[in-house]
Enzyme design. Structure first.
Site, PDB file in Angstrom:
ATOM      1  N   ASP A  77       6.837  38.392  84.896  1.00 47.43           N
ATOM      2  CA  ASP A  77       6.973  36.953  84.636  1.00 47.43           C
ATOM      3  C   ASP A  77       6.492  36.532  83.250  1.00 47.43           C
ATOM      4  OD1 ASP A  77       4.256  37.163  84.811  1.00 47.43           O
ATOM      5  OD2 ASP A  77       4.010  35.663  86.374  1.00 47.43           O
ATOM      6  N   TYR A 126       1.346  40.337  74.926  1.00 52.44           N
ATOM      7  CA  TYR A 126       0.532  41.527  75.231  1.00 52.44           C
ATOM      8  C   TYR A 126       0.392  42.480  74.048  1.00 52.44           C
ATOM      9  CZ  TYR A 126      -0.235  40.563  80.165  1.00 52.44           C
ATOM     10  OH  TYR A 126      -0.669  40.016  81.329  1.00 52.44           O
TER      11      TYR A 126
END
Ligand code: NAD
Ligand code: G6P
Ligand code: MN
Length: 441
Positions: free
Chosen positions: A170, A264
């Protein structure tokens, strides 16, 4: 319209109530006749299930509901499994984050040593769920978002190649919501994107509105100034630590200003900064246990005690509606365009065809059709080759019970500075994960 039967594996997850409320809000798009919860922690699941039972009786009494720890009951006569399990729960997430920090290395749920440790725990449990599904409902689809999704996806590709499985994350969806809000669109669904990478390791290369107008320059400019920080506070991931992640995307993007990045990547590009600002005694796991877990379980207990969900602060997880889009795409052959984690097979033309990559796919009743993203630049290719080798080595290490391969995986991770640190870390992680990892030789 056909009605569907859904099993939520990891019924006791903090995300389950928000997903159930989201499913109820979307019954016109995905009609449901049965919801089942499955978990291997009966007590934890009972709180979420007790509240769900009351919510369903109030909002959708026609839906049959069962909560069970029995695989046959859970996985028989179903159309979809929605799997979000966490092997070892938050107690082990805390160790995944704190053990690396003791060695001066980034401690993160899905990246670096923490993600590798979590992967070694998750693989066996996710494969077990797939085997239950294949045994009791072989035609059903297994929608997986259990982490670390990159490693789990590689394990499913290699070890369960013939099962109906879709792996999805997600994070791109959450970031696209922020992008949309940053440029004044009402929804990410007004955008069509090109994207390539690995899970938690990718880049947007093209973003357009439905008329084909190029939105990327505006988004790039916003990210180069503010990262993904926007003024819209209704958006998920509102904790301070997430805000700092969204802000850091500015520095991540600086490495390739032509694209916009997955958040990330900060753990791989700025590990020293991440370690310096981490509190080794209070990590994200502690924040989640003190925040989301207490809140969700507290609200569910209140519903049980009051015998009604009236006045509850639990809310629909709007952002999880991608799960309905995914199930609908399979059920009704909608050919919706979605980012999924799939076998590369030429989608990135100058990259390992067997790598599990994250790219846009058209999803229909036969599964995903990846869309070709073409050649990728040397910088990204170099990074991805190193990272995909880490992920493949972890799956090989698990499958072959190989200490050597896991040491190699840790050594190859960009986040780990040397083979010696990798070995010291490995020995600590083995000790902490005795109850979950195969015994390595
Ligand atoms: P959680 O600990 O609250 O819930 C996980 C549940 O799984 C627990 O109730 C636990 O008992 C259960 N469980 C553990 N092992 C099991 C097994 N073998 N069989 C059945 N049940 C088992 O965790 P959470 O924070 O709610 O997250 C759940 C999962 O969803 C995690 O893997 C998390 O990383 C993942 N997640 C993924 C994404 C994504 O983008 N892919 C997004 C959010 C969360
Ligand atoms: C994002 C990622 C997930 C991850 C989650 C962690 O949604 O895509 O893969 O599990 O963040 O969030 P948390 O609030 O548990 O730190
Ligand atoms: Mn994710």
């Amino acid at each position: 319209m056909k009605k569907f039967s859904i099993t939520i594996a990891g019924g006791g997850s903090t995300f389950t109530p928000g997903i159930v409320l989201m499913l109820l809000d979307n019954l016109d798009k995905l009609p449901i006749n049965e919801i089942k919860f499955y978990d291997n922690d009966e007590e934890r699941q009972a709180v979420i299930a007790g509240a769900t039972d009351i919510i369903l009786k109030e909002k959708a009494p026609e839906i049959t509901f069962t909560a069970t720890t029995d695989p046959e009951t859970a996985f028989s006569n179903i159309d979809f499994v929605m799997a979000h399990i966490r092997t070892g729960k938050y107690a082990m997430r805390e160790k995944d984050e704190k053990i690396p920090l003791k060695h001066g290395v980034v401690g993160q749920e899905t990246c670096g040593p923490g993600g590798i440790a979590y992967g070694m725990r998750s693989i066996g449990d996710v494969l077990e769920l797939i085997d239950f599904k294949d045994q009791y409902s072989p035609d059903a689809w297994f929608l997986n978002y259990s982490n670390p999704a990159a490693i789990v996806a590689e394990a499913t590709r290699k070890l369960r190649p013939d099962s109906n499985i879709l792996n999805i994350c997600d994070m791109p969806i959450g970031i696209e919501e922020l992008m949309a809000s940053a440029i004044g669109l009402s929804s990410r669904k007004e955008m069509e994107v090109k994207y390539y990478g690995l899970n938690h390791f990718g880049w947007w290369t093209d973003i357009r509105d439905k008329e084909g107008n190029d939105l990327l320059p505006q988004i790039r400019e916003h990210v180069s100034k503010y990262g993904y920080v926007t003024v819209d506070e209704s958006i998920q991931h509102a904790d301070a630590s997430w805000n700092s992640t969204f802000a850091k995307a500015k520095d991540v993007q600086a490495l390739d200003p032509a694209t916009v990045p997955n958040t990330y990547l900060k753990y791989y590009f700025y590990p020293d900064h991440e370690v310096a600002k981490s509190d080794p005694n209070y990590t994200r796991a502690n924040e989640v246990m003190d925040g989301r877990e207490k809140f969700v379980f507290g609200e569910c207990q209140k519903i049980i005690d009051n015998g009604t969900s009236e006045g509850t602060e639990l809310h629909i997880d709007e952002h999880a509606s991608y799960i309905v889009d995914l199930a609908r795409a399979i059920a009704f052959n909608t050919k919706e365009r979605m980012l999924l984690i799939v076998e590369n097979n030429g989608a990135i033309s100058n990259f390992d065809p067997t790598a599990m990559v994250e790219v846009p796919c058209l999803v229909g009743s036969q599964g995903p059709e990846p869309l070709v993203q073409g050649e990728i630049p040397r910088f990204q290719k170099g990074l991805m080759e190193q990272q995909v080798a880490v992920e493949k080595l972890v799956v090989e290490a698990w499958n072959e019970k190989s200490y050597q391969k896991l040491w190699q995986a840790l050594t190859l991770s960009r986040i780990v500075p040397s083979a010696q640190v990798a070995k010291d870390l490995l020995d600590d992680l083995i000790e902490a994960n005795k109850a979950y990892w195969p015994e390595l030789t």
